[in-house]
Design an enzyme around this catalytic site. Structure first.
Site, PDB file in Angstrom:
ATOM      1  N   GLU A 267       6.917  12.361  29.167  1.00 21.22           N
ATOM      2  CA  GLU A 267       6.265  13.730  28.532  1.00 21.22           C
ATOM      3  C   GLU A 267       5.808  14.577  29.710  1.00 21.22           C
ATOM      4  OE1 GLU A 267       4.328  13.044  24.896  1.00 21.22           O
ATOM      5  OE2 GLU A 267       2.994  14.860  24.901  1.00 21.22           O
TER       6      GLU A 267
ATOM      7  N   GLU B 108      15.245   7.871  11.214  1.00 17.15           N
ATOM      8  CA  GLU B 108      15.843   7.989  13.027  1.00 17.15           C
ATOM      9  C   GLU B 108      15.177   7.044  13.738  1.00 17.15           C
ATOM     10  OE1 GLU B 108      13.980  10.243  11.013  1.00 17.15           O
ATOM     11  OE2 GLU B 108      12.284  11.139  12.146  1.00 17.15           O
TER      12      GLU B 108
END
Ligand code: HC1
Length: 575
Positions: A278, A365
């Site tokens: 991130e 997913e």
């Protein structure tokens, strides 16, 4: 100042104070059921009835303002009889299979029945229709245990700003449900579970997966690993009588080994991994000019909320999976390979303070390892139940260490569990990366700490660039902030949003305080303080300095943002 008398005791309060507040301020106990401090003051349950001299009939203390010269009796025979009748009426239409209820031992209705001396349920008659809803796989609804106190409705609307549920129907048809009586699974519910924390009974609970985990643990063909979220270590002692926020990391690890887990790992490891990805994403977006603001995405209740209500903002969400999901993907690839285990024979269990994590693990997913990355998610409450079922008395266990390598974490990963923690962890690494020559790179970013009223804003200078950042906790604050950002009234580079008040330490799967939900604020602050204390005492406090993280990149992932990292550690969202 207003002067009144409660139970022959002279009392002085500020104007606007209710009789209930005046009593509490003076240590006088008035029982409540529907009341929630600052959130639900509707006088619906009638448990707080009191006698006010000169008034017609009994009054609800939670809605009656104090007036000058008022004389109140909280414990007269008429009051006691009325409260007992109220409880008998509630119990006459309540599923009283109490020994088998998840809330047994921690049920406010049962406590009140004991307090009021209810010994029989004499009233018989019609009953509400029973509806049960477990379709979400995260929250279980059982209307046969609902007392229609509406705390859940109030918290969903007033705190979370979601309004996914309300009281539908009339009379014996009435129940708490999403509009049109659909399943929570089909509603715009974030599955944050805050309703389960304030529910006084077993009507709203986490979806219980303890039996499935017991089965996995007993299956000799399965290698069962567990990861524990940062916040769980400062919550799990509470159901065993330890004070709020007691740091119980080592005892929790020991307890998990005694339950039979083959490896006990730490989500703090993958929180550090999240920061690697991130912080890289933040720097790339800053250098490429967007899309900004970058918004954190590790809180699945927040992600679901954004998908329902702010589809226009989805490209701002970090593509990083949450630490829970990064862990699952790596456990069934990197760790499986290293340990020589077929991932088909591996079961990954998470312990999270969160009900939405159950939903996150089941998202279609989340199968980048080729298998469902995380098989089962237990809330902190479920883990406490498993410890009890196994006869484990947590406080008396010795302290043990997590297993390696997925059990090594830093202070930065630890503070993920509190509001502002993900932001601070990312800034620690971004500062070190952007200012490599700095003699004392900043570690503590006090400006993003604390529980803000709505949103905490700060400016942070990294490598001479000023960043505007914001931190929101709770979906009500998140919704407000997203409206501001969407309308262009606020401009930020980086935003942290956690779906629950206080962050994960206040998650929907947290232990419910023995003193009831009015004690939540105090308990959350104690848990937050403990996470910062753990961080302060750690020698490694920045994610990129975690040796296990350096090792996983060297051995398997390459570098942050690599193709393999993208395949396993990043995701996408659905409007
Ligand atoms: Fe959380 Fe997170 S901090 S979301 O609040 O990013 O649940 O504790 O485990 O995944 O690490 C929860 C806590 C948790 C993730 C991490």
């Amino acid at each position: 100042v207003i002067h009144l008398t409660i139970d022959r005791r002279p009392v002085s309060v500020e104007p606007g104070t209710t009789v209930l507040e005046a009593a509490r301020q003076n240590g006088i106990h008035i029982p409540t059921l529907c009341y929630l401090k600052d959130i639900n003051k509707i006088g619906a349950c009638r448990m707080c009835l009191v006698e006010v001299e000169g008034a017609r009939g009994l009054q609800t203390a939670c809605t009656t303002p104090c007036t000058e010269g008022m004389v109140v009796h909280t414990n007269s025979p008429a009051v006691r009889e009325a409260r007992k009748l109220v409880l008998e009426l509630l119990l006459s239409d309540h599923n009283i299979e109490c020994p088998t209820c998840l809330r047994a031992g921690n049920c406010e209705l049962m406590q009140l029945a004991q307090e009021m001396g209810v010994r029989t349920v004499p009233l018989k008659g019609a009953h509400h229709q029973v509806h049960r809803d477990v379709e979400s796989g995260a929250i279980a609804v059982d209307s046969s245990k609902c007392v229609l106190c509406q705390r859940c409705v109030a918290v969903c609307r007033e705190v979370q700003g979601v309004s996914a549920i309300s009281v539908t129907g009339r009379g014996f048809e009435s129940r708490v449900a999403p509009f049109f009586g659909v399943s929570l699974n089909d509603a715009a519910c974030a599955l944050c579970g805050q309703c389960t924390v304030v529910c006084p009974t077993g009507a709203l609970t986490e979806y219980d997966e303890t039996e499935a985990v017991w089965r996995a643990l007993l299956d000799p063909t399965k290698h069962v690993v567990v990861q524990t979220a940062p916040a769980v270590r400062v919550q799990i002692g509470e159901p065993f009588g330890l004070p709020p926020g007691a740091v119980s990391t080592g005892k929790m690890v020991a307890g998990l080994r005694r339950l039979g887990f083959d490896q006990v790992f730490d989500t703090v490891f993958s929180a550090d991994l999240t920061i690697m990805e991130e912080a890289t994403e933040l720097i790339q977006r800053l250098q490429k000019g967007g899309p900004l603001p970058l918004i954190t995405s590790c809180s699945p209740g927040w992600v679901k909320f954004a998908e329902h209500f702010f589809p226009n903002m989805l490209e701002n969400l970090s593509t990083c999976k949450s630490p829970q999901q990064m862990f699952g993907a790596l456990a069934k690839t990197y760790y499986a390979e290293k340990a020589g285990i077929d991932p088909a024979d591996m079961v990954v269990v998470s312990v999270m303070p969160c009900t939405a994590k159950k939903y996150e693990a089941n998202r279609p997913e989340m199968r980048d390892s080729g298998y469902q990355d995380v098989d089962y998610v237990l809330t902190t409450r479920e883990l406490a139940r498993m410890f009890r079922q196994a006869g484990i008395d947590l406080p008396s266990l010795p302290d043990e260490e997590f297993d390696n390598p997925l059990g090594i974490g830093t202070g930065a990963g630890t503070i993920f569990g509190t509001t502002g923690g993900v932001m601070e962890a990312a800034l620690r690494t971004a500062a070190a990366w952007l200012e490599p020559g700095s003699p004392s790179p900043k570690i503590e970013f006090q400006e993003v700490r604390g529980i803000p009223f709505q949103v905490r804003e700060a400016t942070v200078t990294l490598d001479g660039v000023t960043l505007n950042v914001a931190v929101a906790n709770g979906l009500g604050a998140a919704g407000w902030l997203m409206e501001e950002v969407s309308a262009g009234r606020k401009n930020y580079h980086f935003i942290e949003i956690m779906g629950c008040p206080g962050g994960c330490i206040g998650g929907g799967g947290q232990p419910i305080p023995a003193k009831g939900p009015d004690a939540l604020d105090e308990v959350r602050l104690a848990r937050i303080a403990s996470l910062y204390t753990i961080d302060e005492r750690m020698t490694i406090r920045r994610s990129h300095e975690n040796p296990a993280i350096q090792q996983v990149y060297a051995e398997y992932l390459g570098k942050p943002g690599s193709e393999r990292a993208h395949h396993l550690l990043h995701t996408h969202y659905q409007a």
